[in-house]
Design a protein around this motif. Structure first.
Motif, short mmCIF file in Angstrom:
data_model
loop_
_atom_site.label_atom_id
_atom_site.label_comp_id
_atom_site.label_asym_id
_atom_site.label_seq_id
_atom_site.Cartn_x
_atom_site.Cartn_y
_atom_site.Cartn_z
N HIS A 73 0.80 -1.24 0.00
CA HIS A 73 0.00 0.00 0.00
C HIS A 73 0.83 1.28 0.00
O HIS A 73 0.28 2.37 0.15
CB HIS A 73 -0.99 -0.03 1.16
N VAL A 74 2.13 1.14 -0.15
CA VAL A 74 3.00 2.31 -0.35
C VAL A 74 3.77 2.09 -1.63
O VAL A 74 4.31 1.00 -1.85
CB VAL A 74 4.09 2.48 0.74
N LYS A 75 3.82 3.11 -2.46
CA LYS A 75 4.58 2.98 -3.70
C LYS A 75 5.54 4.16 -3.82
O LYS A 75 5.11 5.32 -3.82
CB LYS A 75 3.60 2.97 -4.88
N ILE A 76 6.82 3.86 -3.88
CA ILE A 76 7.82 4.92 -4.07
C ILE A 76 7.89 5.25 -5.56
O ILE A 76 8.12 4.37 -6.40
CB ILE A 76 9.21 4.46 -3.56
N VAL A 77 7.65 6.52 -5.88
CA VAL A 77 7.62 6.93 -7.29
C VAL A 77 8.71 7.95 -7.63
O VAL A 77 8.73 8.48 -8.74
CB VAL A 77 6.23 7.49 -7.69
N GLY A 78 9.61 8.20 -6.68
CA GLY A 78 10.68 9.14 -7.00
C GLY A 78 11.40 9.64 -5.77
O GLY A 78 11.26 9.07 -4.68
N ILE A 79 12.14 10.71 -5.95
CA ILE A 79 12.89 11.27 -4.83
C ILE A 79 12.75 12.80 -4.77
O ILE A 79 12.38 13.45 -5.75
CB ILE A 79 14.39 10.89 -4.86
N MET A 80 13.01 13.33 -3.60
CA MET A 80 12.89 14.77 -3.37
C MET A 80 14.11 15.25 -2.60
O MET A 80 14.71 14.50 -1.82
CB MET A 80 11.62 15.02 -2.53
N GLY A 81 14.49 16.50 -2.87
CA GLY A 81 15.59 17.07 -2.10
C GLY A 81 15.56 18.59 -2.12
O GLY A 81 14.89 19.21 -2.95
N MET A 82 16.27 19.17 -1.17
CA MET A 82 16.41 20.62 -1.06
C MET A 82 17.88 20.99 -1.06
O MET A 82 18.65 20.42 -0.28
CB MET A 82 15.79 21.09 0.26
N ALA A 83 18.23 21.93 -1.91
CA ALA A 83 19.62 22.36 -1.97
C ALA A 83 19.93 23.28 -0.78
O ALA A 83 19.03 23.82 -0.14
CB ALA A 83 19.90 23.11 -3.27
N THR A 84 21.20 23.45 -0.51
CA THR A 84 21.63 24.39 0.52
C THR A 84 21.11 25.79 0.20
O THR A 84 21.07 26.19 -0.97
CB THR A 84 23.18 24.42 0.57
N ASN A 85 20.69 26.49 1.22
CA ASN A 85 20.20 27.86 1.06
C ASN A 85 21.41 28.81 0.98
O ASN A 85 21.90 29.29 1.98
CB ASN A 85 19.31 28.21 2.25
N ASN A 112 16.50 3.90 -13.84
CA ASN A 112 16.95 2.98 -14.90
C ASN A 112 16.56 1.53 -14.64
O ASN A 112 16.57 0.71 -15.54
CB ASN A 112 18.47 3.08 -15.09
N GLU A 113 16.25 1.22 -13.38
CA GLU A 113 15.90 -0.16 -13.05
C GLU A 113 14.44 -0.34 -12.70
O GLU A 113 14.00 -1.45 -12.42
CB GLU A 113 16.74 -0.62 -11.85
N ASP A 114 13.70 0.74 -12.64
CA ASP A 114 12.35 0.66 -12.09
C ASP A 114 11.44 1.67 -12.81
O ASP A 114 11.59 2.88 -12.62
CB ASP A 114 12.42 0.96 -10.59
N VAL A 115 10.50 1.18 -13.59
CA VAL A 115 9.63 2.08 -14.36
C VAL A 115 8.69 2.89 -13.47
O VAL A 115 8.13 3.90 -13.91
CB VAL A 115 8.77 1.32 -15.41
N ALA A 116 8.52 2.45 -12.21
CA ALA A 116 7.65 3.20 -11.29
C ALA A 116 8.28 4.53 -10.87
O ALA A 116 7.59 5.44 -10.41
CB ALA A 116 7.34 2.36 -10.06
#
Ligand code: PLP
Length: 215
Positions: free
Chosen positions: A140-152, A175-179
């Motif tokens: 019931h959880v699907k990882i679909v990507g990543i998030m990040g914040m650059a240094t201010n 490259n290994e996961d179409v999700a």
């Protein structure tokens, strides 16, 4: 707000999703953008998010972009569109549990720490991979990507370097996961750099709504 919003939208590449970060902003201000066909909004506090979700049009896609405590997942599980701030095994277990209760699969991003500031939440790449692999065992959880914040910082080359690093991580799993589809990086002051480094979801608050009194 109308002209600047539309002008900005026109400059964005077609593959880049614009998330309007509406934290601290009123329902009227949100509706103003909604009426220009902006349908995706981001909030960083659960209480504020659930109040706005209750009172605003039901076709808005709500994103949780702030640090999320496991004990609050239940309040947003019925409706949340995307959680950007997945940063622990405990949190994914709880998201999985609450999503199951709601007969949903909740999509999320792994928040990775690329900035060198102490205060920023986020995972190391190794921790992110561990959680990513673990999520494959959850229904019931699907990882679909990543998030990040650059240094201010004013240092553009530093920001660029951090975004490039995040893009590299993104491509490694994509490259290994179409999700894996979403690279959430870039805020009002650095979104152009972020898009240049491969972002396909930018999170803009002050540029759309004006400065906030506080965060
Ligand atoms: C507040 C916030 C934003 C938007 O910041 P602005 O500088 O106002 O564009 C983006 N991402 C996260 C995680 C935030 O908390």
């Amino acid at each position: 707000m109308k002209e600047s919003y539309l002008a900005l939208k026109n400059t964005l590449p077609k593959n880049v999703t614009l998330l309007a970060v509406s934290k601290t902003k009123s329902q009227e201000e949100i509706l103003e953008l909604y009426n220009l066909n902006q349908k995706e909004f981001g909030e960083n506090k659960v209480q504020e998010l659930i109040e706005k979700q209750e009172n605003l049009p039901k076709d808005i896609k709500w994103h949780m972009i702030g640090h999320l405590q496991a004990n609050k997942v239940k309040y947003i599980a019925p409706f949340i569109h995307l959680i950007h701030s997945i940063d622990s095994l405990k949190l994914v277990d709880e998201i999985n549990k609450q999503a199951e209760k709601n007969n949903r699969v909740i999509e999320g991003l792994l928040q990775i720490k690329i900035a060198d500031e102490e205060t920023k939440y986020g995972l190391s790449w190794e921790e992110a991979l561990e959680i990513y692999t673990y999520c494959k065992t959850l229904n019931h959880v699907k990882i679909v990507g990543i998030m990040g914040m650059a240094t201010n910082t004013q240092d553009q080359s530093k920001i660029k370097q951090e975004f490039a690093q995040l893009n590299k991580y993104f491509n490694t799993i994509k490259n290994e996961d179409v999700a894996i589809e979403i690279l959430s990086m870039g805020m009002s002051h650095d979104y152009v750099l972020a898009i240049n480094e491969g972002s396909n979801l930018i999170r803009l608050g002050s540029l759309l709504f004006g400065n906030r009194a506080n965060n």
